[in-house]
Design an enzyme around this catalytic site. Structure first.
Site, PDB file in Angstrom:
ATOM      1  N   HIS A 262       0.834  -1.204   0.000  1.00 24.65           N
ATOM      2  CA  HIS A 262       0.000   0.000   0.000  1.00 24.65           C
ATOM      3  C   HIS A 262       0.876   1.265   0.000  1.00 24.65           C
ATOM      4  CE1 HIS A 262      -3.682   2.316   1.282  1.00 24.65           C
ATOM      5  NE2 HIS A 262      -2.759   3.110   1.796  1.00 24.65           N
ATOM      6  N   GLU A 263       1.794   1.338   0.940  1.00 23.05           N
ATOM      7  CA  GLU A 263       2.620   2.551   1.040  1.00 23.05           C
ATOM      8  C   GLU A 263       3.547   2.689  -0.175  1.00 23.05           C
ATOM      9  OE1 GLU A 263       1.721   4.712   3.187  1.00 23.05           O
ATOM     10  OE2 GLU A 263       0.452   3.342   4.351  1.00 23.05           O
ATOM     11  N   HIS A 266       1.725   4.590  -2.736  1.00 21.69           N
ATOM     12  CA  HIS A 266       1.806   6.041  -2.481  1.00 21.69           C
ATOM     13  C   HIS A 266       3.162   6.582  -2.934  1.00 21.69           C
ATOM     14  CE1 HIS A 266      -1.898   6.754  -0.286  1.00 21.69           C
ATOM     15  NE2 HIS A 266      -1.622   5.873   0.634  1.00 21.69           N
ATOM     16  N   GLU A 292      -4.843   7.882  -2.630  1.00 23.33           N
ATOM     17  CA  GLU A 292      -5.317   6.589  -2.143  1.00 23.33           C
ATOM     18  C   GLU A 292      -5.600   5.636  -3.316  1.00 23.33           C
ATOM     19  OE1 GLU A 292      -4.810   6.394   0.928  1.00 23.33           O
ATOM     20  OE2 GLU A 292      -5.724   4.484   1.426  1.00 23.33           O
TER      21      GLU A 292
HETATM   22 ZN    ZN Z   1      -3.036   5.194   2.086  1.00 22.44          ZN
END
Ligand code: ZN
Length: 497
Positions: A262-263, A266, A292
């Protein structure tokens, strides 16, 4: 003449970006290595630097520069048009609230966050209620200062997702309600697949997998790093210094695996913004929702796909031979896609997650459109959880007090979490028109996927609005059907509905 003002704008931009850099570095430090006891001095320092930022930005010289450039917008190149629009909006946002009232509000938020922590620990909503009431009343006053169109809540939504309105969000959440609530109910009728094997997963081995998977996804280790923190996050000092964190639990392997993915999503966004903006405020993701979408497309659309693990599961097994050696890929895949209504948002699965956000959205919309007694909120919370997720919390700590956002004044922020997943589904659909996604995942060749996202989303930084990015990338306005269709298709297959 115009040249002169362009230069002033560039200087201001770089100066403010440098001030933000120092604030970001303090934030990074405080969330990773800094001692808790240093908190007071840190907050004095942050206050002092924030004041420097305010004074450097909100003054007659900035106003004159922006006024001039707005009158000559058509003569400017695309970068300076974008900068003028960006800073004009920021200027109005900050300058319309009297400085002393804003300082009082900042102090209120510190006390309110402390009260929330105590209320959560003691499971006593009444400790937090008077502060929450004050925060809401102050925000309502600020909305009056700042002005709004159609709905007061629109002003707050726009802070996190520029251009988002109640009209768009209503359409989005109505779609969710009619399609996802029945999907969750149908899944609940089916037997639960087996969860991950209960075992100890040594942290060093988990960290080795984090490093491996970041590199596989395309993270440039020469322009960023990874550390540990209580709650995973991404922070960009510049496009050449993008930092992520993860958290390792010895008994929970998927937690670190998916938070790292997830990160990394980003981080890829920040690392691949075009370098033509320079050291600028524009060299940053445009909104919470678009950000997101980039983390979720990696975490869910790619990272929870069977083809992805077809490629990477052997590596995971090699790091955890005793724990996963006999667990078949198909069982691992089902374990990482378990759907089960739960009370805690941050632990929710891909399907039930947006329903948690829907509860917050409906409550926030109501709070900012009518007079509300804060003591009614816990009851309302429980009613909505019962209605959408079929659950109600035994206590407020697991209910309305579970998230820090409201105590920190972050109203309007929650919807962007769910929108991100919906944008991700629309992007994934359109990537699939020209690229064989499954083949990329199965062969581990992630370059075409990162290439598409970089070219259509990342490169623009904050120089376009979220709506412009979605339209130019997919040829359509935001359409929430892609999201509900994706969830329906994927989980009908897994659960044989
Ligand atoms: Zn996030």
């Amino acid at each position: 003449m115009t040249e002169q003002y362009i230069q002033k704008l560039d200087q201001l931009d770089q100066h403010l970006t440098a001030i933000n850099y120092s604030l970001a570095l303090i934030e990074w430090d405080s969330r990773t290595l800094a001692s808790k006891k240093g908190g007071e001095e840190r907050s004095i320092t942050v206050g002092a630097i924030s004041k420097i930022y305010f004074e450097a930005f909100i003054n007659d010289s900035t106003k004159e520069t922006l006024d001039y450039l707005n009158q000559h917008l058509a003569e400017l190149d695309d970068i300076h048009q974008a900068k003028t629009i960006y800073f004009t909006k920021e200027y109005h946002k900050i300058s319309k609230i009297p400085a002393d009232e804003f300082a009082q509000y900042t102090a209120l938020l510190e006390k309110s966050t402390e009260a929330w922590e105590e209320a959560r620990t003691k499971d006593d909503f009444s400790i937090f209620a008077p502060y929450l009431d004050q925060v809401i009343k102050t925000l309502k006053k600020f909305i009056q200062y700042r002005g709004y169109t159609k709905h007061p809540y629109n002003t707050l939504l726009d802070d996190y997702e520029p251009g988002l309105t109640v009209a768009v969000a209503d359409q989005f959440f109505t779609n969710l309600k009619t399609k996802i609530v029945p999907l969750v109910q149908a899944i609940s009728q089916k037997p639960l697949p087996a969860a991950m094997p209960v075992a100890t997963y040594p942290v060093d081995q988990q960290a080795a997998f984090s490093t491996y998977i970041m590199e596989q996804l395309g993270f440039d280790a020469n322009r960023g790093t990874i550390a540990e923190s209580a709650h995973p996050f991404t922070l960009n000092l510049s496009r050449n210094d993008v930092r992520i964190t993860t958290h390792y639990y010895e008994n929970d392997l998927p937690s670190s695996v998916f938070s790292t993915i997830h990160e990394t999503g980003h981080a890829l966004y920040e690392q691949n913004i075009s370098d033509r903006f320079g050291f600028s405020q524009l060299t940053s993701g445009v909104s919470m929702g678009i950000h997101e979408s980039q983390s979720r497309i990696y975490e869910n659309n790619f990272g929870r796909d069977l083809a992805f693990w077809d490629r990477h599961y052997a590596k995971l097994q090699s790091l955890f031979p005793e724990q996963l050696g006999t667990l078949a890929l198909a069982d691992f895949f089902r374990a990482i896609n378990i759907v089960r209504p739960s009370l805690i948002r941050i632990e929710a699965d891909e399907v039930t997650y947006p329903l948690h956000i829907m509860v917050r959205y409906e409550m926030e919309k109501m709070i900012f459109s009518q007079e509300i007694d804060v003591y009614d909120l816990p009851r309302l919370w429980n009613e909505k959880y019962q209605q959408y997720l079929g659950l109600s919390a035994d206590n407020n700590a697991q209910g309305i007090l579970q998230d820090v956002h409201w105590s920190a004044g972050l109203f309007g922020y929650f919807p962007s979490y769910a929108l991100g997943s919906a944008y991700a589904a629309q992007f994934a659909h359109h990537i699939g028109q020209s690229i064989d996604i499954k083949n990329c995942l199965a062969t581990g060749d992630m370059k075409p996927l990162l290439g598409w996202l970089s070219q259509n989303v990342h490169t623009y930084g904050s120089s376009k609005t979220p709506a412009e990015i979605i339209h130019s990338a997919t040829g359509q306005d935001f359409n929430p059907d892609y999201y509900t269709d994706y969830l329906d298709r994927k989980y009908s297959q897994i659960y044989e509905l």
